[in-house]
Design a protein around this motif. Structure first.
Motif, mmCIF file in Angstrom:
data_model
loop_
_atom_site.group_PDB
_atom_site.id
_atom_site.type_symbol
_atom_site.label_atom_id
_atom_site.label_comp_id
_atom_site.label_asym_id
_atom_site.label_seq_id
_atom_site.Cartn_x
_atom_site.Cartn_y
_atom_site.Cartn_z
ATOM 1 N N PHE A 53 0.844 -1.190 0.000
ATOM 2 C CA PHE A 53 0.000 0.000 0.000
ATOM 3 C C PHE A 53 0.877 1.237 0.000
ATOM 4 O O PHE A 53 1.919 1.262 0.654
ATOM 5 N N ALA A 102 -1.222 6.061 3.170
ATOM 6 C CA ALA A 102 -2.650 6.417 3.135
ATOM 7 C C ALA A 102 -3.093 6.787 4.539
ATOM 8 O O ALA A 102 -2.388 6.529 5.513
ATOM 9 N N ASN A 103 -4.240 7.393 4.605
ATOM 10 C CA ASN A 103 -4.784 7.746 5.922
ATOM 11 C C ASN A 103 -5.611 6.561 6.429
ATOM 12 O O ASN A 103 -6.820 6.497 6.244
ATOM 13 N N CYS A 104 -4.918 5.600 7.036
ATOM 14 C CA CYS A 104 -5.560 4.323 7.376
ATOM 15 C C CYS A 104 -6.258 4.326 8.733
ATOM 16 O O CYS A 104 -6.931 3.360 9.073
ATOM 17 N N CYS A 116 -9.700 2.769 9.588
ATOM 18 C CA CYS A 116 -10.360 2.327 8.351
ATOM 19 C C CYS A 116 -10.462 0.795 8.334
ATOM 20 O O CYS A 116 -11.544 0.230 8.433
ATOM 21 N N TYR A 117 -9.333 0.125 8.181
ATOM 22 C CA TYR A 117 -9.219 -1.340 8.237
ATOM 23 C C TYR A 117 -10.052 -2.053 7.169
ATOM 24 O O TYR A 117 -10.338 -3.240 7.292
ATOM 25 N N LYS A 118 -10.459 -1.341 6.130
ATOM 26 C CA LYS A 118 -11.306 -1.972 5.115
ATOM 27 C C LYS A 118 -10.549 -3.078 4.369
ATOM 28 O O LYS A 118 -11.109 -4.129 4.064
ATOM 29 N N CYS A 119 -9.262 -2.811 4.102
ATOM 30 C CA CYS A 119 -8.454 -3.810 3.395
ATOM 31 C C CYS A 119 -8.331 -5.070 4.257
ATOM 32 O O CYS A 119 -8.444 -6.189 3.755
ATOM 33 N N MET A 148 -1.289 -3.675 10.425
ATOM 34 C CA MET A 148 -1.988 -2.393 10.522
ATOM 35 C C MET A 148 -1.390 -1.480 11.577
ATOM 36 O O MET A 148 -2.022 -0.521 11.997
ATOM 37 N N ALA A 202 -1.401 0.620 6.601
ATOM 38 C CA ALA A 202 -1.501 -0.771 6.163
ATOM 39 C C ALA A 202 -0.226 -1.188 5.431
ATOM 40 O O ALA A 202 0.322 -0.411 4.642
ATOM 41 N N CYS A 223 -9.810 -0.849 -1.058
ATOM 42 C CA CYS A 223 -9.294 0.385 -0.451
ATOM 43 C C CYS A 223 -9.997 1.617 -0.998
ATOM 44 O O CYS A 223 -9.927 1.895 -2.200
ATOM 45 N N PRO A 224 -10.658 2.388 -0.137
ATOM 46 C CA PRO A 224 -11.367 3.573 -0.630
ATOM 47 C C PRO A 224 -10.411 4.679 -1.070
ATOM 48 O O PRO A 224 -10.798 5.589 -1.779
ATOM 49 N N GLN A 225 -9.140 4.575 -0.624
ATOM 50 C CA GLN A 225 -8.174 5.610 -1.025
ATOM 51 C C GLN A 225 -7.293 5.156 -2.191
ATOM 52 O O GLN A 225 -6.301 5.816 -2.521
ATOM 53 N N ALA A 251 -4.977 3.029 -2.491
ATOM 54 C CA ALA A 251 -3.566 3.115 -2.097
ATOM 55 C C ALA A 251 -2.732 1.952 -2.639
ATOM 56 O O ALA A 251 -1.684 1.630 -2.101
HETATM 57 S S1 SF4 Z 1 -8.365 0.141 2.875
HETATM 58 FE FE1 SF4 Z 1 -6.816 1.607 2.171
HETATM 59 S S2 SF4 Z 1 -7.078 3.412 3.513
HETATM 60 FE FE2 SF4 Z 1 -8.172 1.678 4.474
HETATM 61 S S3 SF4 Z 1 -6.697 0.837 5.909
HETATM 62 FE FE3 SF4 Z 1 -6.479 -0.323 4.013
HETATM 63 S S4 SF4 Z 1 -4.852 0.765 2.851
HETATM 64 FE FE4 SF4 Z 1 -5.529 2.103 4.486
#
Ligand code: SF4
Ligand code: SF4
Ligand code: SF4
Length: 578
Positions: free
Chosen positions: A6, A9-11, A14-17, A28, A33, A50-52, A54
């Motif tokens: 990655f 990013a501004n993680c 978030c933890y989506k990944c 994390m 990430a 990942c919404p950003q 990254a």
């Molecule tokens: S999904 Fe993207 S922004 Fe969210 S924690 Fe994972 S790398 Fe970071």
């Protein structure tokens, strides 16, 4: 070797990944990430989530550009090209690749056809209770790392990419082979194959096309002007390196292996189905583990598994086509139905071994797990919410990650929220000032004990239940803070300084009431004392003036009388002298 990671990013929170990762291969810590290479199966699912955006994929472009300068390079192109580039068949694509510097390009489906034949042989051997396809390197790695129980069912056959590379190598012994496809996992598989010099993703190829000003329309016209069968289009460069053609192209079994990149595509490529098996297809990482677990308890299943939902046409480095996955399926079906079948004959041995692998994580003891759980207040079973907000499915999984150094205790969202709230509550409740939080309509959402005491109401609904709201309304409208000094609260006979702070992000107002009653009373007392003193002073001065005037007037009379007497005396003395 880094294949996928990655970017910064501004993680935070978030933890989506991590939630989307089927094997929890993401570190994390420190709010960033990072992929754990030893655990990752390179399915690319996290980068899609990942919404950003990254995503950072190991880029082979520069290395392959160098190869194209110096060597005779042949491309093996995954059949998913049709879905990503929307061309009408392979020829425009092949022409574009030749413009780029490839000596020639062939469809990987040729290798896939050979793989299908190998699967058929294994099925007919009767040696396998179940058979799992080996076309998806992400699935193969998942089985090797995490599902040792079913590793015996993984077909010991090369993937279509490696199979095709072997076929091309046999045909063109001196050529350098590069794979082009929509997949990140194939980059690692190519590197480990020892036969493929590099793997370009469709995204990287698009970059190369635009860098060299090559468009597929241009390629289309070139292809229209010069349609060609493989041998004539192959060109001088390839003929030069084709020392021996070990693989016969004219005989063998014709299979519809171009179906491979779509869901159930491997099963569709069979011309006949060996008996004794149910032919089942599962795709998507979410279903991967449960499908493999199920296989432990059943027999007679040919399981086609793809890590990507919808199979390779929806790969992590596929170019999203405007028609989406449905359009991709239609294109592949149309093309496969009208194009010549993929011929598999006289190919080299495609036998391979998939060995068990270990990620090398520590298996914590129960005590260690309990101790980490306790750090987030989980001392009873019912405290384990298993809400998944941290990215792990259960609190115990997260504790495992903390112990292995992949996660931080503070990632437990409910715990941190509760902690922040209780800390905030302690601070608010113990504040010497009254605190009111209200929305822009001045509806009160929070009021501390001190504020309630100052205004004499335990739970007023609106600010105007407490005091004149004009200034608060103005602050809410303008977004500019305001204050009112020494505001009298009639109900409690208290005086407060009111400080109004708009909280733009929260669409709220923070109203701080400072009790200044004592000061106001003291000032009033002081004022009274001053006024009394002045009045006393005035009367004293007045009296003094009166006395002074009396004295003065008496003094005046006496002086005049004295003056008269002295004059009389003087005159008498003057008369005596004469
Ligand atoms: S999904 Fe993207 S922004 Fe969210 S924690 Fe994972 S790398 Fe970071
Ligand atoms: S590529 Fe797949 S296995 Fe690797 S971290 Fe991402 S989701 Fe997990
Ligand atoms: S309660 Fe905390 S540790 Fe448990 S799953 Fe939810 S966020 Fe993760």
């Amino acid at each position: 070797m880094f294949y996928l990671d990655f970017q910064k990013a501004n993680c935070k929170n978030c933890y989506k990944c991590l939630r989307s990762c089927p094997v929890k291969a993401i570190d994390m810590r420190s709010s960033q990430a990072k992929i754990i290479e030893s655990r990752c199966i390179l399915c690319g699912h996290c980068t899609k989530a990942c919404p950003q955006n990254a995503k950072s994929v190991h880029d082979d472009t520069a290395a392959i550009e160098k190869l194209l300068e110096k060597k005779t390079v042949i491309a093996s192109v995954a059949p998913a090209f049709l879905a990503s580039f929307g061309t009408d068949g392979f020829e425009p694509f092949r022409a574009a690749l030749k413009k780029l510097g490839f000596a020639d390009a062939f469809e990987t489906s040729e290798g896939a056809a050979a793989v299908t034949l190998e699967y058929k042989k294994l099925l007919m051997s009767g040696e396998y209770d179940n058979l799992i396809t080996s076309a998806c390197p992400a699935v193969n790695r998942a089985i090797q790392l995490y599902h040792h129980d079913v590793l015996k069912y993984l077909a010991p056959v090369d993937s279509p990419m490696v199979a095709h590379a072997k076929i091309l190598r046999a045909r063109y012994p001196k050529a350098t082979i590069v794979f082009i496809g929509p997949c990140i996992a194939k980059k690692r598989e190519a590197a480990e194959s020892g036969i493929i010099a590099g793997a370009l993703t469709f995204e990287e190829l698009t970059g190369l096309f635009s860098k060299r000003g090559i468009t597929l329309e241009t390629a289309d016209s070139a292809a229209t002007a010069k349609p060609a069968a493989r041998k004539t289009v192959a060109g001088d460069k390839v003929r030069e390196v084709a020392a021996t053609a070990e693989v016969s192209e004219s005989s063998g079994t014709a299979l519809a292996a171009k179906f491979y990149p779509i869901s159930r595509g491997i099963i569709k490529s069979f011309d006949k189905f060996p008996e004794g098996y149910e032919y089942i297809a599962v795709d998507g990482v979410d279903r991967l583990s449960s499908a493999l677990e199920d296989l432990k308890n059943i027999k007679g299943v040919f399981l086609e598994i793809n890590a990507c939902e919808g199979a390779c046409v929806n790969g992590p480095c596929a170019i999203p086509h405007r028609g989406g996955i449905v359009d991709a399926n239609v294109r592949i079906r149309n093309y496969t139905n009208r194009a010549p079948k993929d011929v598999a004959a006289g190919y080299p041995s495609l036998a391979t071994t998939y060995k068990p692998m270990v990620a090398g994580d520590r298996v914590p003891t129960d005590d260690e797990i309990e101790s980490v759980l306790a750090k987030t207040g989980k001392t009873r079973k019912c405290d384990e919410l298993n809400c998944g907000a941290c990215g792990y499915a259960t609190c115990r999984e997260k504790a495992w990650a903390v112990i292995n150094g992949y996660a931080e205790v503070e990632m437990c969202v409910p715990y941190m929220r509760e902690k922040a709230e209780s800390l905030g509550n302690v601070i608010i409740e113990n504040s010497p000032n009254g605190i009111i939080v209200c929305d822009e309509q001045l509806k009160i959402s929070e009021i501390n004990r001190r504020a309630a005491a100052l205004i004499g109401q335990a739970s007023p609904e609106y600010v105007f239940d407490c005091f004149d709201p004009t200034t608060a309304f103005k602050a809410a409208e303008s977004g500019v803070g305001a204050r009112m000094d020494k505001l009298r609260i009639d109900k409690t006979d208290k005086y407060v300084d009111v400080n109004i702070v708009p909280l733009a992000k929260e669409n709220s107002l923070l109203i701080v009431l400072t009790d200044v009653t004592d000061k106001v009373n003291y000032d009033a007392e002081l004022d009274k004392v001053k006024r009394d003193t002045l009045s006393v002073t005035d009367s004293v001065i007045e009296k003094q003036m009166r006395v002074a005037q009396e004295i003065a007037s008496l003094l005046g009379e006496t002086t005049a009388e004295t003056k008269i007497a002295l004059l009389k005396l003087k005159n008498a003395m003057i008369e005596d002298k004469n």
